[in-house]
Design an enzyme around this catalytic site. Structure first.
Site, PDB file in Angstrom:
ATOM      1  N   ASP A  58      -3.331   8.240  -1.275  1.00 34.17           N
ATOM      2  CA  ASP A  58      -3.673   7.181  -0.318  1.00 34.17           C
ATOM      3  C   ASP A  58      -5.104   6.699  -0.548  1.00 34.17           C
ATOM      4  O   ASP A  58      -5.385   5.494  -0.633  1.00 34.17           O
ATOM      5  CB  ASP A  58      -3.506   7.737   1.099  1.00 34.17           C
ATOM      6  CG  ASP A  58      -4.020   6.791   2.173  1.00 34.17           C
ATOM      7  OD1 ASP A  58      -3.799   5.580   2.056  1.00 34.17           O
ATOM      8  OD2 ASP A  58      -4.646   7.284   3.142  1.00 34.17           O
ATOM      9  N   HIS A 111       3.324   7.116   5.627  1.00 33.02           N
ATOM     10  CA  HIS A 111       2.091   7.794   6.036  1.00 33.02           C
ATOM     11  C   HIS A 111       1.257   7.033   7.067  1.00 33.02           C
ATOM     12  O   HIS A 111       0.389   7.625   7.719  1.00 33.02           O
ATOM     13  CB  HIS A 111       1.235   8.146   4.811  1.00 33.02           C
ATOM     14  CG  HIS A 111       0.485   7.001   4.213  1.00 33.02           C
ATOM     15  ND1 HIS A 111       1.009   6.198   3.224  1.00 33.02           N
ATOM     16  CD2 HIS A 111      -0.756   6.522   4.452  1.00 33.02           C
ATOM     17  CE1 HIS A 111       0.123   5.281   2.881  1.00 33.02           C
ATOM     18  NE2 HIS A 111      -0.961   5.447   3.616  1.00 33.02           N
ATOM     19  N   ASP A 159     -22.724  15.115 -24.521  1.00 30.48           N
ATOM     20  CA  ASP A 159     -21.271  15.022 -24.409  1.00 30.48           C
ATOM     21  C   ASP A 159     -20.808  13.617 -24.041  1.00 30.48           C
ATOM     22  O   ASP A 159     -19.770  13.435 -23.411  1.00 30.48           O
ATOM     23  CB  ASP A 159     -20.736  16.038 -23.398  1.00 30.48           C
ATOM     24  CG  ASP A 159     -21.397  15.904 -22.033  1.00 30.48           C
ATOM     25  OD1 ASP A 159     -22.370  15.144 -21.913  1.00 30.48           O
ATOM     26  OD2 ASP A 159     -20.934  16.562 -21.081  1.00 30.48           O
ATOM     27  N   GLU A 197      -0.015   6.023  12.806  1.00 29.06           N
ATOM     28  CA  GLU A 197      -1.339   5.473  13.111  1.00 29.06           C
ATOM     29  C   GLU A 197      -1.287   3.981  13.445  1.00 29.06           C
ATOM     30  O   GLU A 197      -2.004   3.508  14.320  1.00 29.06           O
ATOM     31  CB  GLU A 197      -2.266   5.697  11.916  1.00 29.06           C
ATOM     32  CG  GLU A 197      -3.698   5.290  12.158  1.00 29.06           C
ATOM     33  CD  GLU A 197      -4.591   5.626  10.979  1.00 29.06           C
ATOM     34  OE1 GLU A 197      -5.679   5.044  10.900  1.00 29.06           O
ATOM     35  OE2 GLU A 197      -4.190   6.461  10.153  1.00 29.06           O
ATOM     36  N   ASP A 198      -0.416   3.235  12.740  1.00 32.94           N
ATOM     37  CA  ASP A 198      -0.455   1.776  12.845  1.00 32.94           C
ATOM     38  C   ASP A 198       0.732   1.139  13.552  1.00 32.94           C
ATOM     39  O   ASP A 198       0.792  -0.090  13.659  1.00 32.94           O
ATOM     40  CB  ASP A 198      -0.566   1.163  11.436  1.00 32.94           C
ATOM     41  CG  ASP A 198      -1.925   1.422  10.812  1.00 32.94           C
ATOM     42  OD1 ASP A 198      -2.840   1.829  11.541  1.00 32.94           O
ATOM     43  OD2 ASP A 198      -2.070   1.218   9.597  1.00 32.94           O
ATOM     44  N   HIS A 254       0.820  -1.219   0.000  1.00 29.29           N
ATOM     45  CA  HIS A 254       0.000   0.000   0.000  1.00 29.29           C
ATOM     46  C   HIS A 254       0.854   1.269   0.000  1.00 29.29           C
ATOM     47  O   HIS A 254       0.701   2.107  -0.916  1.00 29.29           O
ATOM     48  CB  HIS A 254      -0.960  -0.022   1.183  1.00 29.29           C
ATOM     49  CG  HIS A 254      -1.713   1.249   1.380  1.00 29.29           C
ATOM     50  ND1 HIS A 254      -2.552   1.779   0.424  1.00 29.29           N
ATOM     51  CD2 HIS A 254      -1.733   2.134   2.428  1.00 29.29           C
ATOM     52  CE1 HIS A 254      -3.068   2.914   0.869  1.00 29.29           C
ATOM     53  NE2 HIS A 254      -2.576   3.150   2.075  1.00 29.29           N
TER      54      HIS A 254
END
Length: 738
Positions: free
Chosen positions: A155, A88, A275, A92-93, A64
């Protein structure tokens, strides 16, 4: 947080190494050797931390971050952005902290990672509160460093590409958030390519039946469309060469979600989408853009009202292009977009197309213009404490359909579609908005409710000492105007409520023989604290708004003198809205709602939105009629809550046996047996039909409108009914009527 699994196998490790090798190739072409080294360091750092983690798909977790980094590398983002992409999720993890990142990779990388990180380790009253604060944090971080949202968008894009591995409930939640927040943010930043893919991916999960039907329609026409586009493309290229205009011509079929939006908005068939097919002409100069437009109009007849010049007046996200729709061979309509190569890069990648970073400051002047809306948004919403208000206002601000208007001196004022002269006045200055008493549009007096149109020249008429009316809240379309009006009204209304509350308390004290002068102010301040008020003025305001009764306060201040108040009995009757004569009727379904912390207040569901179990709701204290309960999505909520003291928390009771009447409007083709199929769906769900009427659809002229009132248990059952109806052949749309 991803699930923990055993160490990755050699095959799994090779997947990560292949993605990293692809990233190396991209960054070596565009970045310095020093930046490449830092990116390698970030990869090793993140790999060690995520080593034992896997995604829902079973892949190593590092797939990821590496995929996100590759998306940013394709956008030619800088080394800080790519390092942040690889890192990133570590705050958090994993156990890594902001301080750890700052020490290892510097202040910039750490701040971008922190800006992307969700707020999950703090206590909040609800998931909505947490979501709202996460968005606030992200918006504030974006203002200081736009790379925060670019990393977040990359992300989200990769998460949407792999959404199929989540449970259906999670798919719906993530897709809805993407469509409501992230796709519009990409649009506001001019990132058309990113926005388009996010919208289509979200559409696939939110409306699977509609997605399948539209993609099937497009696929069945694919061969014919390709032949038509190829023939038109060759013709255009030949004509441009003949006129000596250097150009590159591309062909495309409109995206599925864009087609769906047009079908839903205009209630037309795919054949009527002008269109659906489009050519894009990319040339070398502004002059040749207009020359190419002349070539197109000389060859094919333009469709009136479909010519748009976004070069002379760019959109707020700096998008520039000429648009025209023409009738092509065999009567097939198609759209043509004409722009320079530079305009095309900006249209596709937006703010990332000309990203520059030097001397600790970001971006060229265009970047500052592009995020001006964001700076204003953050400024207007700093004072919004309620998560529901914040989220609803944010969604409105992210969805502008622009109208270009002018001051008498020629200054362009860009406003949302259907904006009014009041919005125009506040866009110029808050003082002009507050003192606005009228307006002239194109030299003629208009009402303040007038919906401004493209090209209108607007002159605002003002009067000193004039104050805005609370009725304006139901007229204006911009957050700026609404917030400025609220500020003025809140100030005046609060002062009035404080005065009324103080008089109520004094009057009740005289009636009960309580001498307020003998009760120390400290006692009242302690009582104010018990009721959640920080000072006496707040308590007076709450009394003035009817949140508490004077006797409740006196009972606490002088318990031996003021008798306790007897809670009123809740009346029972037939309907859940005030009658024309002002009397309130309460239905059994209204007892499915309770006020948090109180059980002696009269409650009724507002007739304007008629909320049902499962919907987010909000209570509003009315004068003399109890608590009106609205759906949080009700359009009237915004104009009602200009007095925040009158808002009260409400919730559904545990019982799920209540039935709620809901009005549905079904737009159908003129097809035999359709009504029988609709009623069969309702019968299968054991749903009672209270009322049903059918008539010709005057808008389309070739269909019918069926209006019915049915009983449903909750929001889930309602959505099931609507989806089942939409799947019927001949049903064009199903709407929940107000």
């Amino acid at each position: 947080m991803e699930t923990v699994s055993p160490l990755p196998s050699l095959d799994e490790s090779s997947t990560c190494e292949a993605l990293m090798e692809e990233l190396r190739r991209k960054v070596r072409e565009a970045r310095s050797a020093e930046e490449v080294d830092q990116i390698e360091k970030a990869y090793r750092f993140a790999s060690d931390l995520h080593l034992e983690q896997k995604r829902r798909s079973g892949e190593p977790y590092m797939v990821h971050p590496l995929s996100v980094a590759n998306i940013l590398a394709d956008m030619r983002m800088d080394g800080v952005s790519i390092q942040a992409a690889l890192l990133h999720d570590v705050i958090e993890d994993t156990s890594v902290t902001f301080a750890d990142l700052r020490r290892e990779f510097g202040e910039e990388v750490a701040r971008v990672v922190d800006g992307v990180t969700k707020i999950s380790k703090l206590d909040f009253h609800s998931a909505e509160d947490r979501q709202a604060e996460t968005y606030r944090k992200m918006l504030l971080a974006m203002v200081s460093d736009i790379r925060v949202i670019l990393v977040k968008l990359a992300d989200r894009l990769h998460n949407m590409r792999t959404l199929g591995y989540l449970k259906p409930e999670a798919q719906q939640r993530v897709a809805r958030e993407t469509l409501d927040i992230y796709a519009p943010v990409a649009n506001r930043l001019g990132m058309g390519k990113m926005r388009g893919e996010l919208e289509d991916l979200a559409f696939r999960y939110l409306e699977p039946e509609a997605y399948a039907e539209i993609t099937r329609e497009i696929e069945t026409r694919k061969h014919t469309n390709e032949e038509t586009l190829q023939a038109i493309r060759q013709k255009v290229e030949a004509e441009l060469r003949r006129e000596g205009i250097p150009a590159r011509v591309e062909a495309r079929v409109k995206r599925a979600y864009s087609v769906y939006q047009k079908l839903k908005r205009q209630r037309i068939s795919v054949d009527q989408v002008y269109d659906l097919l489009a050519l894009r002409i990319l040339t070398d100069s502004l002059k040749n853009c207009y020359a190419a437009l002349g070539v197109i109009h000389n060859e094919w007849h333009p469709i009136p009202g479909r010519i748009k010049d976004f070069i002379a007046i760019p959109r707020p996200n700096l998008y520039q292009s000429l648009h025209t729709s023409v009738i092509g061979p065999h009567g097939q309509p198609f759209e043509v977009q004409i722009r320079t190569e530079q305009m095309h890069r900006v249209a596709e990648e937006g703010i990332a197309a000309h990203w520059k970073y030097k001397e600790g400051k970001q971006g060229p002047a265009e970047d500052d213009q592009r995020i001006a809306w964001l700076r204003q948004l953050v400024e207007w919403q700093r004072e919004m404490q309620d998560p529901g208000d914040f989220m609803s206002t944010l969604k409105v601000d992210l969805y502008p359909e622009e109208v270009y208007t002018f001051t008498p001196r020629g200054r362009v004022i860009v406003l949302p579609r259907n904006a009014t002269p009041i919005d125009f006045a506040y866009a110029i200055h808050s003082d002009i908005g507050n003192t606005c008493v009228g307006a002239k549009v194109n030299g003629r007096i208009v009402t303040l409710r007038y919906a401004l149109k493209n090209g209108d020249i607007v002159e605002i008429l003002t009067q000193p000492n004039h104050q805005p009316s609370k009725d304006w809240l139901s007229i204006v379309k911009t957050s700026r105007a609404r917030n400025k009006i609220r500020q003025v009204i809140n100030s005046a209304a609060r002062a009035q409520a404080v005065e009324i509350g103080q008089k109520y308390l004094e009057k009740e004290a005289r009636r009960l023989g309580v001498q307020l002068a003998k009760i120390p102010r400290q006692v009242f301040e302690e009582i104010a604290g018990e009721y959640g008020c920080s000072k006496m003025e707040d308590l007076y305001a709450a009394l003035g708004y009817g949140r508490f009764s004077p006797r409740q306060i006196l009972q606490k201040a002088a318990p031996g003198l003021a008798p306790a108040e007897t809670p009123p009995e809740k009346p029972t009757a037939e309907a859940g809205t005030p009658s024309a004569g002002g009397a309130l009727h309460v239905s059994e379904a209204d007892f499915a709602i309770q006020v948090k912390g109180l059980d002696d207040l009269l409650i009724y569901r507002a007739g304007c939105c008629n909320p049902i179990r499962g919907e987010a709701i909000i209570g509003y204290i009315t004068r003399g009629k109890g608590v009106a309960v609205h759906s949080r999505n009700c359009p009237n909520v915004q104009k009602l809550l200009y007095e925040p003291e009158r808002k009260i928390d409400v919730d559904w009771t545990r019982s799920a046996a209540d039935a709620f009447p809901v009005k549905l409007t079904v737009h159908t083709a003129d097809q035999p047996g359709l009504l029988n199929q609709l009623t069969s769906i309702l019968s299968h769900e054991n749903t009672n039909i209270r009322n049903l009427e059918a008539h010709t659809d005057t808008e389309s002229g070739d269909g019918a409108v069926i209006e019915m009132t049915v009983d449903v248990r909750d929001k889930k059952q309602l959505e099931k009914l609507i989806n089942a109806m939409r799947r019927l052949s001949g049903v064009r749309d199903v709407e929940r009527a107000s």
